[in-house]
Design a protein around this motif. Sequence first.
Motif, PDB file in Angstrom:
ATOM      1  N   LYS A 118      -7.070 -10.659 -17.338  1.00  0.00           N
ATOM      2  CA  LYS A 118      -6.187 -11.950 -17.846  1.00  0.00           C
ATOM      3  C   LYS A 118      -5.001 -12.273 -16.914  1.00  0.00           C
ATOM      4  O   LYS A 118      -4.598 -13.421 -16.847  1.00  0.00           O
ATOM      5  CB  LYS A 118      -5.775 -11.939 -19.186  1.00  0.00           C
ATOM      6  N   SER A 119      -4.497 -11.198 -16.112  1.00  0.00           N
ATOM      7  CA  SER A 119      -3.384 -11.248 -15.315  1.00  0.00           C
ATOM      8  C   SER A 119      -3.761 -11.914 -14.060  1.00  0.00           C
ATOM      9  O   SER A 119      -3.028 -12.381 -13.262  1.00  0.00           O
ATOM     10  CB  SER A 119      -2.622 -10.142 -15.263  1.00  0.00           C
ATOM     11  N   GLY A 120      -5.013 -11.887 -13.615  1.00  0.00           N
ATOM     12  CA  GLY A 120      -5.563 -12.793 -12.677  1.00  0.00           C
ATOM     13  C   GLY A 120      -6.179 -11.820 -11.376  1.00  0.00           C
ATOM     14  O   GLY A 120      -6.388 -12.283 -10.316  1.00  0.00           O
ATOM     15  N   SER A 121      -6.298 -10.466 -11.648  1.00  0.00           N
ATOM     16  CA  SER A 121      -6.754  -9.763 -10.837  1.00  0.00           C
ATOM     17  C   SER A 121      -8.297  -9.660 -10.569  1.00  0.00           C
ATOM     18  O   SER A 121      -8.991  -9.489 -11.826  1.00  0.00           O
ATOM     19  CB  SER A 121      -6.103  -8.488 -10.754  1.00  0.00           C
ATOM     20  N   PHE A 122      -8.960  -9.389  -9.651  1.00  0.00           N
ATOM     21  CA  PHE A 122     -10.440  -9.171  -9.360  1.00  0.00           C
ATOM     22  C   PHE A 122     -10.508  -7.790 -10.040  1.00  0.00           C
ATOM     23  O   PHE A 122     -10.054  -6.838  -9.757  1.00  0.00           O
ATOM     24  CB  PHE A 122     -10.913  -9.196  -8.123  1.00  0.00           C
ATOM     25  N   TRP A 123     -11.806  -8.018 -11.045  1.00  0.00           N
ATOM     26  CA  TRP A 123     -12.343  -6.601 -11.496  1.00  0.00           C
ATOM     27  C   TRP A 123     -12.918  -5.706 -10.104  1.00  0.00           C
ATOM     28  O   TRP A 123     -13.093  -6.172  -9.384  1.00  0.00           O
ATOM     29  CB  TRP A 123     -13.584  -6.821 -12.287  1.00  0.00           C
ATOM     30  N   LYS A 168       6.176  -6.623   1.961  1.00  0.00           N
ATOM     31  CA  LYS A 168       7.034  -5.820   3.020  1.00  0.00           C
ATOM     32  C   LYS A 168       7.881  -4.752   2.039  1.00  0.00           C
ATOM     33  O   LYS A 168       7.610  -3.555   2.286  1.00  0.00           O
ATOM     34  CB  LYS A 168       7.867  -6.640   3.821  1.00  0.00           C
ATOM     35  N   ALA A 169       8.510  -5.311   1.132  1.00  0.00           N
ATOM     36  CA  ALA A 169       9.245  -4.471   0.098  1.00  0.00           C
ATOM     37  C   ALA A 169       8.092  -3.349  -0.676  1.00  0.00           C
ATOM     38  O   ALA A 169       8.589  -2.280  -0.855  1.00  0.00           O
ATOM     39  CB  ALA A 169       9.865  -5.226  -0.988  1.00  0.00           C
ATOM     40  N   MET A 170       7.125  -3.901  -0.900  1.00  0.00           N
ATOM     41  CA  MET A 170       6.084  -2.930  -1.227  1.00  0.00           C
ATOM     42  C   MET A 170       5.634  -1.922  -0.682  1.00  0.00           C
ATOM     43  O   MET A 170       5.440  -0.671  -0.946  1.00  0.00           O
ATOM     44  CB  MET A 170       4.982  -3.745  -1.953  1.00  0.00           C
ATOM     45  N   LEU A 171       5.324  -2.161   0.627  1.00  0.00           N
ATOM     46  CA  LEU A 171       4.949  -1.289   1.606  1.00  0.00           C
ATOM     47  C   LEU A 171       6.063  -0.298   1.868  1.00  0.00           C
ATOM     48  O   LEU A 171       5.767   1.074   1.827  1.00  0.00           O
ATOM     49  CB  LEU A 171       4.448  -1.996   3.014  1.00  0.00           C
ATOM     50  N   LEU A 172       7.232  -0.563   1.975  1.00  0.00           N
ATOM     51  CA  LEU A 172       8.502   0.438   2.183  1.00  0.00           C
ATOM     52  C   LEU A 172       8.486   1.136   1.051  1.00  0.00           C
ATOM     53  O   LEU A 172       8.742   2.326   1.087  1.00  0.00           O
ATOM     54  CB  LEU A 172       9.863  -0.540   2.468  1.00  0.00           C
ATOM     55  N   GLN A 205      -1.999 -10.874  -6.712  1.00  0.00           N
ATOM     56  CA  GLN A 205      -2.893  -9.516  -7.193  1.00  0.00           C
ATOM     57  C   GLN A 205      -2.086  -8.352  -6.806  1.00  0.00           C
ATOM     58  O   GLN A 205      -2.321  -7.403  -7.367  1.00  0.00           O
ATOM     59  CB  GLN A 205      -4.148  -9.813  -6.661  1.00  0.00           C
ATOM     60  N   PHE A 206      -1.443  -8.511  -5.672  1.00  0.00           N
ATOM     61  CA  PHE A 206      -0.599  -7.243  -5.192  1.00  0.00           C
ATOM     62  C   PHE A 206       0.539  -6.968  -6.030  1.00  0.00           C
ATOM     63  O   PHE A 206       0.829  -5.926  -6.547  1.00  0.00           O
ATOM     64  CB  PHE A 206      -0.036  -7.535  -3.832  1.00  0.00           C
ATOM     65  N   ALA A 207       1.123  -8.095  -6.604  1.00  0.00           N
ATOM     66  CA  ALA A 207       2.393  -8.076  -7.441  1.00  0.00           C
ATOM     67  C   ALA A 207       1.902  -7.160  -8.846  1.00  0.00           C
ATOM     68  O   ALA A 207       2.524  -6.628  -9.464  1.00  0.00           O
ATOM     69  CB  ALA A 207       2.738  -9.298  -7.768  1.00  0.00           C
ATOM     70  N   ASN A 208       0.432  -7.780  -9.203  1.00  0.00           N
ATOM     71  CA  ASN A 208      -0.214  -7.219 -10.501  1.00  0.00           C
ATOM     72  C   ASN A 208      -0.184  -5.781 -10.388  1.00  0.00           C
ATOM     73  O   ASN A 208       0.069  -4.859 -11.262  1.00  0.00           O
ATOM     74  CB  ASN A 208      -1.420  -7.777 -10.746  1.00  0.00           C
ATOM     75  N   ALA A 209      -0.747  -5.225  -9.097  1.00  0.00           N
ATOM     76  CA  ALA A 209      -0.745  -3.922  -8.970  1.00  0.00           C
ATOM     77  C   ALA A 209       0.487  -2.953  -9.013  1.00  0.00           C
ATOM     78  O   ALA A 209       0.550  -1.872  -9.575  1.00  0.00           O
ATOM     79  CB  ALA A 209      -1.270  -3.695  -7.639  1.00  0.00           C
ATOM     80  N   ARG A 210       1.613  -3.774  -8.534  1.00  0.00           N
ATOM     81  CA  ARG A 210       2.783  -3.034  -8.616  1.00  0.00           C
ATOM     82  C   ARG A 210       3.335  -2.972 -10.011  1.00  0.00           C
ATOM     83  O   ARG A 210       3.869  -2.049 -10.631  1.00  0.00           O
ATOM     84  CB  ARG A 210       3.709  -3.864  -7.745  1.00  0.00           C
ATOM     85  N   GLN A 211       3.132  -3.846 -11.030  1.00  0.00           N
ATOM     86  CA  GLN A 211       3.309  -4.048 -12.319  1.00  0.00           C
ATOM     87  C   GLN A 211       2.472  -3.001 -13.189  1.00  0.00           C
ATOM     88  O   GLN A 211       3.007  -2.428 -13.960  1.00  0.00           O
ATOM     89  CB  GLN A 211       3.370  -5.486 -12.714  1.00  0.00           C
ATOM     90  N   PHE A 212       1.241  -3.059 -12.899  1.00  0.00           N
ATOM     91  CA  PHE A 212       0.339  -2.361 -13.895  1.00  0.00           C
ATOM     92  C   PHE A 212      -0.075  -1.088 -13.695  1.00  0.00           C
ATOM     93  O   PHE A 212      -0.499  -0.203 -14.229  1.00  0.00           O
ATOM     94  CB  PHE A 212      -0.831  -3.321 -14.113  1.00  0.00           C
ATOM     95  N   ILE A 213      -0.060  -0.649 -11.982  1.00  0.00           N
ATOM     96  CA  ILE A 213      -0.637   0.647 -11.530  1.00  0.00           C
ATOM     97  C   ILE A 213       0.354   1.507 -11.174  1.00  0.00           C
ATOM     98  O   ILE A 213       0.198   2.933 -11.098  1.00  0.00           O
ATOM     99  CB  ILE A 213      -1.590   0.313 -10.549  1.00  0.00           C
ATOM    100  N   TYR A 214       1.778   0.879 -10.865  1.00  0.00           N
ATOM    101  CA  TYR A 214       2.761   1.711 -10.632  1.00  0.00           C
ATOM    102  C   TYR A 214       3.217   2.620 -11.760  1.00  0.00           C
ATOM    103  O   TYR A 214       3.339   2.266 -12.825  1.00  0.00           O
ATOM    104  CB  TYR A 214       3.965   1.152  -9.843  1.00  0.00           C
ATOM    105  N   ASP A 215       3.249   3.875 -11.601  1.00  0.00           N
ATOM    106  CA  ASP A 215       3.946   4.950 -12.689  1.00  0.00           C
ATOM    107  C   ASP A 215       5.541   4.934 -12.450  1.00  0.00           C
ATOM    108  O   ASP A 215       5.853   5.849 -11.567  1.00  0.00           O
ATOM    109  CB  ASP A 215       3.031   6.295 -12.650  1.00  0.00           C
TER     110      ASP A 215
END
Length: 366
Positions: free
Chosen positions: A114-119, A228-232, A159-169
């Motif tokens: 629903k947030s727009g990321s590929f399954w 770039k901020a996500m990588l760093l 989709q990268f932003a979603n990873a940061r929001q939902f998969i980052y602990d």
Amino acid sequence: MTYAQIDLLKEQYRTEVKWYSLRWHYIESCILKAYQDSYEQTGDQAEYDFAKSFIDRQFNEAGIIEFIDVNYYSIDQIRMASNLFALYKQEKDKRYKDVLDLIYRQLDSYPRTKSGSFWHKENYPNQVWLDGLFMGQPFYVQYVKEFGETKDYSDTLRQFANARQFIYDDSKKLYAHAYDESREIFWCDPVTGQSPHVWGRAVGWLVMALVDVLELLENEPADSEPLKAMLLETINDMLPHQHESGMWFQVVDHEDSAGNYLESSGTLMLAYAILKGVRLGYLPKEYAVHGKKAFDGTVKEYIHEVDGEIRLGGICKSAGLGRNPDTGIVRDGSYAYYITGEQVVENNGHGVAPLLLAYNEIKLLK
């Protein structure tokens, strides 16, 4: 062990068919990428010919690659298409462009959260794995860059932003392996949706995706600063877990637990991303020492010779989440699963590919 022995391993992998399979698969894609990148650096025609021959042998007489099933949605299937961009640029062979178009069209109907990321796959509904960012996003960006009528990269950035929001602990300051938006799969936390642990190779897939996409977005109309901020941030979070040898453990958030081991593939992916990130200016120059330490530490720990054959050890053969459709093994994401549930092997492509990718960066660093 010397870098010359890596050259021997590289030649061995290219010339001895036993080390890879003629298939449309992300592992072979990563191996081919290493040779294609090296060709761009050195002009060694044998490396280009190896990649081209591997792809060409997959076409049937009608100019179709039968391994591709566009009726089955798997983000892993997309990865190999990335190898065709360079071939099409040089050869102008319509067969390559037809495959690129075919894979890109599939993205129009590809299932999403629903947030727009590929399954990750259609049989893993509502799930996003870090692996999938490397499998899908570089292709997506490069197709839009080279063939898109409009240069809109907002979908990838989201989709990268979603990873940061939902998969980052946030409690660990590290990424979990995956996330289930529906909270229905047995391995996920019922509150966060995240898998239980930090798998080193999953983080490796993420940082490789980031540096490769950032490279593609150079001079494109996209705000790449969040990437770039996500990588760093990701590298900064991983550095405190880097072992004195330079390597990272299989399960990063349990480095002191019994049975944990220094794992090659994840370490080499991080080495590649750090060294490339420094070279392209996405990471501070002083970070190169960490990438080189990871590379050299892996070479020292796991490169060895047996009967004239160069081997890379310490490679987790495979790891995933959910029931393995091929073996029926239940992959619950537990610490025990990552340590005892999958084999540790030698010269598997999961490890050799990032070894060669990182080696390309080592040579540029020198």
